[in-house]
Design a protein around this motif. Structure first.
Motif, PDB file in Angstrom:
ATOM      1  N   LEU A 265       0.828  -1.202   0.000  1.00  0.00           N
ATOM      2  CA  LEU A 265       0.000   0.000   0.000  1.00  0.00           C
ATOM      3  C   LEU A 265       0.865   1.254   0.000  1.00  0.00           C
ATOM      4  O   LEU A 265       1.922   1.293   0.630  1.00  0.00           O
ATOM      5  CB  LEU A 265      -0.923   0.014   1.223  1.00  0.00           C
ATOM      6  N   ILE A 266       0.383   2.285  -0.685  1.00  0.00           N
ATOM      7  CA  ILE A 266       1.134   3.538  -0.819  1.00  0.00           C
ATOM      8  C   ILE A 266       1.330   4.231   0.540  1.00  0.00           C
ATOM      9  O   ILE A 266       2.320   4.919   0.762  1.00  0.00           O
ATOM     10  CB  ILE A 266       0.456   4.478  -1.841  1.00  0.00           C
ATOM     11  N   GLU A 267       0.409   4.030   1.468  1.00  0.00           N
ATOM     12  CA  GLU A 267       0.523   4.669   2.795  1.00  0.00           C
ATOM     13  C   GLU A 267       1.764   4.202   3.533  1.00  0.00           C
ATOM     14  O   GLU A 267       2.259   4.884   4.428  1.00  0.00           O
ATOM     15  CB  GLU A 267      -0.694   4.360   3.669  1.00  0.00           C
ATOM     16  N   TYR A 268       2.261   3.014   3.182  1.00  0.00           N
ATOM     17  CA  TYR A 268       3.409   2.458   3.880  1.00  0.00           C
ATOM     18  C   TYR A 268       4.721   2.693   3.128  1.00  0.00           C
ATOM     19  O   TYR A 268       5.734   2.113   3.466  1.00  0.00           O
ATOM     20  CB  TYR A 268       3.199   0.958   4.113  1.00  0.00           C
ATOM     21  N   ARG A 269       4.687   3.536   2.118  1.00  0.00           N
ATOM     22  CA  ARG A 269       5.897   3.842   1.355  1.00  0.00           C
ATOM     23  C   ARG A 269       6.142   5.343   1.260  1.00  0.00           C
ATOM     24  O   ARG A 269       6.241   5.901   0.172  1.00  0.00           O
ATOM     25  CB  ARG A 269       5.797   3.248  -0.051  1.00  0.00           C
ATOM     26  N   PRO A 270       6.247   6.049   2.395  1.00  0.00           N
ATOM     27  CA  PRO A 270       6.481   7.496   2.332  1.00  0.00           C
ATOM     28  C   PRO A 270       7.841   7.834   1.711  1.00  0.00           C
ATOM     29  O   PRO A 270       8.006   8.883   1.109  1.00  0.00           O
ATOM     30  CB  PRO A 270       6.413   7.937   3.791  1.00  0.00           C
ATOM     31  N   ASP A 271       8.798   6.929   1.840  1.00  0.00           N
ATOM     32  CA  ASP A 271      10.112   7.161   1.249  1.00  0.00           C
ATOM     33  C   ASP A 271      10.028   7.219  -0.268  1.00  0.00           C
ATOM     34  O   ASP A 271      10.648   8.064  -0.916  1.00  0.00           O
ATOM     35  CB  ASP A 271      11.091   6.080   1.692  1.00  0.00           C
ATOM     36  N   LEU A 272       9.218   6.350  -0.856  1.00  0.00           N
ATOM     37  CA  LEU A 272       9.072   6.323  -2.307  1.00  0.00           C
ATOM     38  C   LEU A 272       8.326   7.556  -2.814  1.00  0.00           C
ATOM     39  O   LEU A 272       8.687   8.137  -3.840  1.00  0.00           O
ATOM     40  CB  LEU A 272       8.347   5.050  -2.733  1.00  0.00           C
ATOM     41  N   VAL A 273       7.298   7.977  -2.080  1.00  0.00           N
ATOM     42  CA  VAL A 273       6.552   9.178  -2.457  1.00  0.00           C
ATOM     43  C   VAL A 273       7.461  10.403  -2.388  1.00  0.00           C
ATOM     44  O   VAL A 273       7.480  11.238  -3.295  1.00  0.00           O
ATOM     45  CB  VAL A 273       5.308   9.362  -1.551  1.00  0.00           C
TER      46      VAL A 273
ATOM     47  N   SER B 141      10.722  14.524  -5.039  1.00  0.00           N
ATOM     48  CA  SER B 141      12.008  15.210  -5.167  1.00  0.00           C
ATOM     49  C   SER B 141      12.512  15.171  -6.612  1.00  0.00           C
ATOM     50  O   SER B 141      13.000  16.180  -7.134  1.00  0.00           O
ATOM     51  CB  SER B 141      13.025  14.565  -4.234  1.00  0.00           C
ATOM     52  N   LEU B 142      12.380  14.036  -7.266  1.00  0.00           N
ATOM     53  CA  LEU B 142      12.792  13.924  -8.671  1.00  0.00           C
ATOM     54  C   LEU B 142      11.932  14.801  -9.573  1.00  0.00           C
ATOM     55  O   LEU B 142      12.431  15.412 -10.523  1.00  0.00           O
ATOM     56  CB  LEU B 142      12.737  12.471  -9.125  1.00  0.00           C
ATOM     57  N   ASP B 143      10.625  14.881  -9.272  1.00  0.00           N
ATOM     58  CA  ASP B 143       9.732  15.745 -10.052  1.00  0.00           C
ATOM     59  C   ASP B 143      10.120  17.218  -9.901  1.00  0.00           C
ATOM     60  O   ASP B 143      10.107  17.980 -10.873  1.00  0.00           O
ATOM     61  CB  ASP B 143       8.275  15.548  -9.636  1.00  0.00           C
ATOM     62  N   VAL B 144      10.452  17.629  -8.684  1.00  0.00           N
ATOM     63  CA  VAL B 144      10.867  19.018  -8.435  1.00  0.00           C
ATOM     64  C   VAL B 144      12.148  19.327  -9.209  1.00  0.00           C
ATOM     65  O   VAL B 144      12.250  20.379  -9.855  1.00  0.00           O
ATOM     66  CB  VAL B 144      11.053  19.275  -6.920  1.00  0.00           C
ATOM     67  N   LYS B 145      13.109  18.404  -9.168  1.00  0.00           N
ATOM     68  CA  LYS B 145      14.355  18.619  -9.918  1.00  0.00           C
ATOM     69  C   LYS B 145      14.086  18.725 -11.415  1.00  0.00           C
ATOM     70  O   LYS B 145      14.723  19.529 -12.105  1.00  0.00           O
ATOM     71  CB  LYS B 145      15.333  17.485  -9.631  1.00  0.00           C
ATOM     72  N   GLU B 146      13.158  17.944 -11.914  1.00  0.00           N
ATOM     73  CA  GLU B 146      12.820  17.991 -13.337  1.00  0.00           C
ATOM     74  C   GLU B 146      12.178  19.331 -13.705  1.00  0.00           C
ATOM     75  O   GLU B 146      12.493  19.908 -14.752  1.00  0.00           O
ATOM     76  CB  GLU B 146      11.872  16.834 -13.687  1.00  0.00           C
TER      77      GLU B 146
ATOM     78  N   GLY C  37      13.459  28.688  -3.885  1.00  0.00           N
ATOM     79  CA  GLY C  37      12.489  27.625  -3.646  1.00  0.00           C
ATOM     80  C   GLY C  37      12.384  27.291  -2.178  1.00  0.00           C
ATOM     81  O   GLY C  37      13.357  27.382  -1.434  1.00  0.00           O
ATOM     82  N   VAL C  38      11.179  26.888  -1.757  1.00  0.00           N
ATOM     83  CA  VAL C  38      10.927  26.509  -0.367  1.00  0.00           C
ATOM     84  C   VAL C  38      10.272  25.128  -0.363  1.00  0.00           C
ATOM     85  O   VAL C  38       9.096  24.996  -0.715  1.00  0.00           O
ATOM     86  CB  VAL C  38      10.005  27.523   0.341  1.00  0.00           C
ATOM     87  N   PRO C  39      11.024  24.090   0.024  1.00  0.00           N
ATOM     88  CA  PRO C  39      10.413  22.753   0.084  1.00  0.00           C
ATOM     89  C   PRO C  39       9.733  22.519   1.426  1.00  0.00           C
ATOM     90  O   PRO C  39      10.237  22.914   2.464  1.00  0.00           O
ATOM     91  CB  PRO C  39      11.612  21.828  -0.080  1.00  0.00           C
ATOM     92  N   LYS C  40       8.565  21.905   1.381  1.00  0.00           N
ATOM     93  CA  LYS C  40       7.850  21.463   2.579  1.00  0.00           C
ATOM     94  C   LYS C  40       7.239  20.125   2.239  1.00  0.00           C
ATOM     95  O   LYS C  40       6.679  19.973   1.158  1.00  0.00           O
ATOM     96  CB  LYS C  40       6.730  22.423   2.957  1.00  0.00           C
ATOM     97  N   LYS C  41       7.367  19.168   3.088  1.00  0.00           N
ATOM     98  CA  LYS C  41       6.845  17.816   2.904  1.00  0.00           C
ATOM     99  C   LYS C  41       6.532  17.488   1.443  1.00  0.00           C
ATOM    100  O   LYS C  41       7.413  17.134   0.691  1.00  0.00           O
ATOM    101  CB  LYS C  41       5.654  17.580   3.800  1.00  0.00           C
ATOM    102  N   ARG C  42       5.291  17.583   1.024  1.00  0.00           N
ATOM    103  CA  ARG C  42       4.946  17.288  -0.372  1.00  0.00           C
ATOM    104  C   ARG C  42       4.458  18.535  -1.096  1.00  0.00           C
ATOM    105  O   ARG C  42       3.593  18.460  -1.966  1.00  0.00           O
ATOM    106  CB  ARG C  42       3.887  16.194  -0.429  1.00  0.00           C
ATOM    107  N   ILE C  43       5.014  19.685  -0.721  1.00  0.00           N
ATOM    108  CA  ILE C  43       4.683  20.949  -1.387  1.00  0.00           C
ATOM    109  C   ILE C  43       5.994  21.670  -1.670  1.00  0.00           C
ATOM    110  O   ILE C  43       6.904  21.665  -0.844  1.00  0.00           O
ATOM    111  CB  ILE C  43       3.782  21.833  -0.504  1.00  0.00           C
ATOM    112  N   PHE C  44       6.094  22.283  -2.839  1.00  0.00           N
ATOM    113  CA  PHE C  44       7.294  23.038  -3.182  1.00  0.00           C
ATOM    114  C   PHE C  44       6.859  24.368  -3.776  1.00  0.00           C
ATOM    115  O   PHE C  44       6.122  24.407  -4.757  1.00  0.00           O
ATOM    116  CB  PHE C  44       8.149  22.265  -4.196  1.00  0.00           C
ATOM    117  N   HIS C  45       7.283  25.463  -3.147  1.00  0.00           N
ATOM    118  CA  HIS C  45       6.988  26.811  -3.637  1.00  0.00           C
ATOM    119  C   HIS C  45       8.251  27.365  -4.272  1.00  0.00           C
ATOM    120  O   HIS C  45       9.334  27.219  -3.706  1.00  0.00           O
ATOM    121  CB  HIS C  45       6.563  27.745  -2.497  1.00  0.00           C
ATOM    122  N   ILE C  46       8.109  28.017  -5.406  1.00  0.00           N
ATOM    123  CA  ILE C  46       9.262  28.629  -6.044  1.00  0.00           C
ATOM    124  C   ILE C  46       8.867  29.998  -6.584  1.00  0.00           C
ATOM    125  O   ILE C  46       7.819  30.156  -7.206  1.00  0.00           O
ATOM    126  CB  ILE C  46       9.846  27.722  -7.147  1.00  0.00           C
TER     127      ILE C  46
END
Length: 181
Positions: free
Chosen positions: A129-137, A142-147, A166-175
């Motif tokens: 389940l995706i809920e148990y893979r926070p590292d993968l999310v 992070s790869l999407d932000v770099k792209e 840029g300001v990274p926060k958990k699953r939000i990135f402001h630039i």
């Protein structure tokens, strides 16, 4: 940190950590806390190398406050600005962002990215389940932000960028983006 990264790295063969669910999340949390505790312990034990003695004004303030309140001050540990999340680090980042506003005025574009746990890159988890893979999310985000940053800077999809912050926060990135006129 490298040891835990090795243990949690995705592999084609059987992985004992892959299907542990909530226990895997607890393991990741404990590994992070151990790593962070080691970083803090290093800073505590290496204060002379970090030149903490130069903060004499701060030390005088702490001594005066301890005398006023009638308490004994312990051994102060000063976190360097290189320690992510420390108050000095946050203040330094804030000052850097404000210097951009001072020099270039308001940003031309304010972009916000959010992470999507349902994206196709992380959909196939071998029954986990995706809920148990926070590292993968987090890694995928992070790869999407770099792209996106690569598209903005190298591919110049909005034009020539003279500065950005840029300001990274958990699953939000402001630039904030400043374009050349």
């Amino acid at each position: 940190m490298d040891y835990y990264a090795y243990l949690l790295a995705p592999r084609a063969e059987f992985s004992r950590f892959k299907r542990f669910g909530k226990l895997r999340c607890q393991f990741i949390h404990d590994a992070y806390m151990k790593t962070e505790a080691n970083r803090l312990n290093y800073i505590k034990l290496n204060q002379p190398q970090l030149r903490a003695e130069l903060y004499s004004g701060l030390m005088d303030h702490l001594d005066n406050r301890a005398q006023k309140e009638g308490i004994t001050a312990g051994i102060p540990v000063i976190l360097p600005s290189s320690f992510m999340g420390s108050p000095r680090n946050m203040q330094e980042r804030y000052q850097d962002a404000m210097s951009l506003v001072r020099k270039f005025d308001k940003p031309d574009i304010f972009l916000t990215m959010t992470g999507n746990p349902q994206c196709p890159e992380i959909k196939d988890l071998d029954g986990c389940l995706i809920e148990y893979r926070p590292d993968l999310v987090a890694k995928t985000f992070s790869l999407d932000v770099k792209e996106v940053i690569k598209d903005l800077i190298q591919n110049k999809i909005f034009g020539n960028i003279i500065a950005y912050a840029g300001v990274p926060k958990k699953r939000i990135f402001h630039i904030c983006i400043y374009l050349q006129c």
